[in-house]
Each structure stands twice: as structure tokens, then as C-alpha cells.
Design an enzyme around this catalytic site. Sequence first.
Site, PDB file in Angstrom:
ATOM      1  N   GLY A 178     -43.211 -57.528 -91.722  1.00  0.00           N
ATOM      2  CA  GLY A 178     -44.017 -58.385 -90.686  1.00  0.00           C
ATOM      3  C   GLY A 178     -45.740 -58.544 -91.014  1.00  0.00           C
ATOM      4  N   HIS A 220     -56.247 -51.024 -87.338  1.00  0.00           N
ATOM      5  CA  HIS A 220     -57.116 -52.289 -86.934  1.00  0.00           C
ATOM      6  C   HIS A 220     -57.426 -51.951 -85.568  1.00  0.00           C
ATOM      7  CE1 HIS A 220     -56.050 -54.852 -90.376  1.00  0.00           C
ATOM      8  NE2 HIS A 220     -56.611 -53.885 -90.771  1.00  0.00           N
ATOM      9  N   SER A 240     -48.430 -60.047 -94.069  1.00  0.00           N
ATOM     10  CA  SER A 240     -48.751 -60.817 -95.229  1.00  0.00           C
ATOM     11  C   SER A 240     -49.366 -60.299 -96.476  1.00  0.00           C
ATOM     12  CB  SER A 240     -49.493 -62.112 -94.812  1.00  0.00           C
ATOM     13  OG  SER A 240     -50.709 -61.823 -94.381  1.00  0.00           O
ATOM     14  N   ASN A 300     -51.239 -53.691 -86.035  1.00  0.00           N
ATOM     15  CA  ASN A 300     -51.032 -54.309 -84.735  1.00  0.00           C
ATOM     16  C   ASN A 300     -52.209 -53.449 -83.793  1.00  0.00           C
ATOM     17  OD1 ASN A 300     -49.595 -55.925 -86.067  1.00  0.00           O
ATOM     18  ND2 ASN A 300     -47.607 -55.412 -85.200  1.00  0.00           N
ATOM     19  N   VAL A 301     -52.849 -54.382 -82.976  1.00  0.00           N
ATOM     20  CA  VAL A 301     -53.498 -53.734 -82.107  1.00  0.00           C
ATOM     21  C   VAL A 301     -52.783 -53.587 -80.623  1.00  0.00           C
ATOM     22  CG1 VAL A 301     -55.756 -54.530 -82.988  1.00  0.00           C
ATOM     23  CG2 VAL A 301     -54.674 -55.879 -81.271  1.00  0.00           C
ATOM     24  N   ASP A 302     -51.596 -54.047 -80.552  1.00  0.00           N
ATOM     25  CA  ASP A 302     -50.709 -53.900 -79.245  1.00  0.00           C
ATOM     26  C   ASP A 302     -50.117 -52.637 -79.367  1.00  0.00           C
ATOM     27  OD1 ASP A 302     -48.131 -53.826 -80.692  1.00  0.00           O
ATOM     28  OD2 ASP A 302     -48.315 -55.783 -81.116  1.00  0.00           O
TER      29      ASP A 302
HETATM   30  P1  OAD Z   1     -50.344 -62.138 -91.019  1.00  0.00           P
HETATM   31  O1  OAD Z   1     -50.228 -63.300 -89.828  1.00  0.00           O
HETATM   32  O2  OAD Z   1     -51.271 -62.370 -92.144  1.00  0.00           O
HETATM   33  O3  OAD Z   1     -48.952 -62.093 -91.663  1.00  0.00           O
HETATM   34  C1  OAD Z   1     -47.883 -62.123 -90.748  1.00  0.00           C
HETATM   35  C2  OAD Z   1     -46.435 -61.863 -91.566  1.00  0.00           C
HETATM   36  O4  OAD Z   1     -45.438 -61.888 -90.597  1.00  0.00           O
HETATM   37  C3  OAD Z   1     -46.055 -63.099 -92.531  1.00  0.00           C
HETATM   38  O5  OAD Z   1     -45.732 -62.664 -93.803  1.00  0.00           O
HETATM   39  C4  OAD Z   1     -45.081 -63.765 -91.741  1.00  0.00           C
HETATM   40  O6  OAD Z   1     -44.348 -64.351 -92.819  1.00  0.00           O
HETATM   41  C5  OAD Z   1     -44.431 -62.799 -91.097  1.00  0.00           C
HETATM   42  N1  OAD Z   1     -43.569 -63.053 -90.004  1.00  0.00           N
HETATM   43  C6  OAD Z   1     -43.654 -64.104 -89.124  1.00  0.00           C
HETATM   44  N2  OAD Z   1     -42.623 -64.029 -88.171  1.00  0.00           N
HETATM   45  C7  OAD Z   1     -41.870 -62.739 -88.275  1.00  0.00           C
HETATM   46  C8  OAD Z   1     -40.961 -62.082 -87.653  1.00  0.00           C
HETATM   47  N3  OAD Z   1     -40.271 -62.515 -86.482  1.00  0.00           N
HETATM   48  N4  OAD Z   1     -40.502 -60.784 -88.139  1.00  0.00           N
HETATM   49  C9  OAD Z   1     -41.066 -60.394 -89.212  1.00  0.00           C
HETATM   50  N5  OAD Z   1     -42.132 -60.855 -89.983  1.00  0.00           N
HETATM   51  C10 OAD Z   1     -42.558 -62.197 -89.476  1.00  0.00           C
HETATM   52  O7  OAD Z   1     -50.545 -60.839 -90.331  1.00  0.00           O
HETATM   53  P2  OAD Z   1     -50.987 -59.306 -90.728  1.00  0.00           P
HETATM   54  O8  OAD Z   1     -50.382 -59.185 -92.314  1.00  0.00           O
HETATM   55  O9  OAD Z   1     -50.683 -58.311 -89.829  1.00  0.00           O
HETATM   56  O10 OAD Z   1     -56.851 -58.096 -88.553  1.00  0.00           O
HETATM   57  O11 OAD Z   1     -52.345 -59.489 -90.756  1.00  0.00           O
HETATM   58  C11 OAD Z   1     -53.185 -58.579 -91.158  1.00  0.00           C
HETATM   59  C12 OAD Z   1     -54.760 -58.584 -90.303  1.00  0.00           C
HETATM   60  O12 OAD Z   1     -55.316 -59.728 -90.286  1.00  0.00           O
HETATM   61  C13 OAD Z   1     -54.413 -58.294 -88.682  1.00  0.00           C
HETATM   62  O13 OAD Z   1     -54.453 -56.999 -88.533  1.00  0.00           O
HETATM   63  C14 OAD Z   1     -55.791 -58.856 -88.172  1.00  0.00           C
HETATM   64  C15 OAD Z   1     -55.658 -60.145 -89.043  1.00  0.00           C
HETATM   65  O14 OAD Z   1     -56.245 -61.069 -89.088  1.00  0.00           O
HETATM   66  C16 OAD Z   1     -57.532 -57.795 -87.625  1.00  0.00           C
HETATM   67  O15 OAD Z   1     -57.679 -58.245 -86.497  1.00  0.00           O
HETATM   68  C17 OAD Z   1     -58.759 -56.846 -88.129  1.00  0.00           C
END
Ligand code: OAD
Length: 230
Positions: free
Chosen positions: A170, A104, A172, A87-89
Site C-alpha cells: 500500500g 512519519h 507508492s 502511516n500516522v494512524d
Molecule cells: P500514496 O498515496 O502515495 O500511495 C498509496 C498506494 O496505495 C498506491 O500505490 C495505491 O495504488 C495503493 N493502494 C490504494 N488502495 C489500496 C488498497 N486498498 N490496498 C493496498 N494498496 C492500495 O501513499 P504513501 O506511499 O503511503 O507523508 O505515501 C507516502 C507518504 O507521502 C505519506 O506517509 C505521507 C505522504 O504524503 C507524510 O505525511 C510525511
Amino acid sequence: MKKLVVLSGAGMSQESGIATFRDSDGLWENYDINDVATPEAWERNQSLVLHFYNERRKQLLDVEPNKGHLIIAELEKYFDVDIITQNVDDLHERAGSTNVLHLHGELLKSRSTKNPNLIYDIQGSELNLGDLCELGSQLRPHIVWFGEAVPAMEEAVEIVRKADILLVIGTSLNVYPAAGLMNYTHNSCKKYLIDPGDVSQRYFNDVEIIREKAGRGMEILIEKLKNNLK
Ligand code: OAD
């Protein structure tokens, strides 16, 4: 103290009101990622990219860490905690966590387009065309865009190698190289995954899955971890 390593993703901040990436039909806060989060997008339209991140930054200033972030910060009482976040936050930091590695990049920082080692805090919420680094080149968001290298990866691998406990929360696990970090744990590392979604595709060896949102999931996990300390 045992070393507990947290690998967090967008779902960590969902309960704070920040949208995840893959739960939104390929759009991210109404933008196509290819238009705002790639080096090509920056070449094509710097003002659109800057505008997109200015909006994200304004949103970040309006939200607060959630229960999940706060419980992770509390874990420092019992463990040597390292957080590796995609996360970037800055919500882990605002919750009180002290060791946070941003794989990231960071929304609240800018960097030079001439020398990537020149990184600055952004004053206020806006970065605009004409905002220059000390060498006179345009500043860009300090974000790792799709297709760019992840400079913090080596450090992240070294952290994961030392983990006694790994918590994946949290994310994917769709985006490499971050998703590959799981492969670096040692054999006796205990692994947990917190995610309310369908995690069957994200299985890695010997993981205990807590199928809950981050806040509730962390309430459950901290009790388990505290009981194991007794
Ligand atoms: P994703 O959006 O791919 O995945 C989010 C995950 O969080 C999913 O598995 C959801 O099921 C889960 N989720 C949703 N709500 C939730 C909650 N309240 N509590 C816990 N889990 C929850 O996000 P990332 O895996 O972080 O990169 O994506 C990876 C990277 O892809 C990001 O850092 C970004 C990107 O697009 C860049 O910006 C370079």
C-alpha cells in the site's frame, strides 16, 4: 523464527476508510498538502494545521483496522514481525501488531515546539492553540512534515537489513527517504509487494507482486507463507 519486515503506506488503511495521498488529485481530504503538512504551513497558519489534524484524528477514532491489518498481526504466530509504517494512524497497533515503527509520526501524539523529545499522548481528539508543553511552548502534531528530517530512519534501516522476508504494502514508494529502505535488504531476502495499482514503476529486484487490495492480498500472502513453512 524468520524475520518478516512489513513496510506499509496509505493503501494499507484505504479499506478502513482513510484516503490515500496520491489517489486524490494532489489534494488530501480536500486540502492542499502545502497548506497543512509542511513547516511553512505551520509558520503561516497554526490554527489551520491544527484544525486539519484534529479532523484526521476524529476520523481515525471512527474507523477500524481492516482484514489486511488483522492478517499482518496474525503473522506474529509464524514470524518475528517488524512493521515500518509511513502511516500516522494506529490501525496496526489496534489490530494487535506489537512492533510498529512510525516513520512519519503519530496522529494521536503531540510534541513540543521547543524540545522535540517532549512527546505526549493527545487526550481526546483535539490539539488547539494555547495547548502548551511543560516548557510553556505551543504543542504541534507529532507528524513528520514534508521537508522535515525522518528521525526513525536509522532504526528502520537496521530493521530492513535483518529481514528474511520484506513485504511492501500500500505504498507508492514516492516519498524518500522511506522509499529507499528497499535498498538495504540482504541478497537472499524474499520480497513481496501488495498493491492494486500500476506497480510497474515501483519495481525493485526479485519482487513477487500481488496486485490486490491489502485485505485480499494478505489472504493470498499468508497462505503462501504458511505453505513455505511446511
Ligand atoms: P500514496 O498515496 O502515495 O500511495 C498509496 C498506494 O496505495 C498506491 O500505490 C495505491 O495504488 C495503493 N493502494 C490504494 N488502495 C489500496 C488498497 N486498498 N490496498 C493496498 N494498496 C492500495 O501513499 P504513501 O506511499 O503511503 O507523508 O505515501 C507516502 C507518504 O507521502 C505519506 O506517509 C505521507 C505522504 O504524503 C507524510 O505525511 C510525511
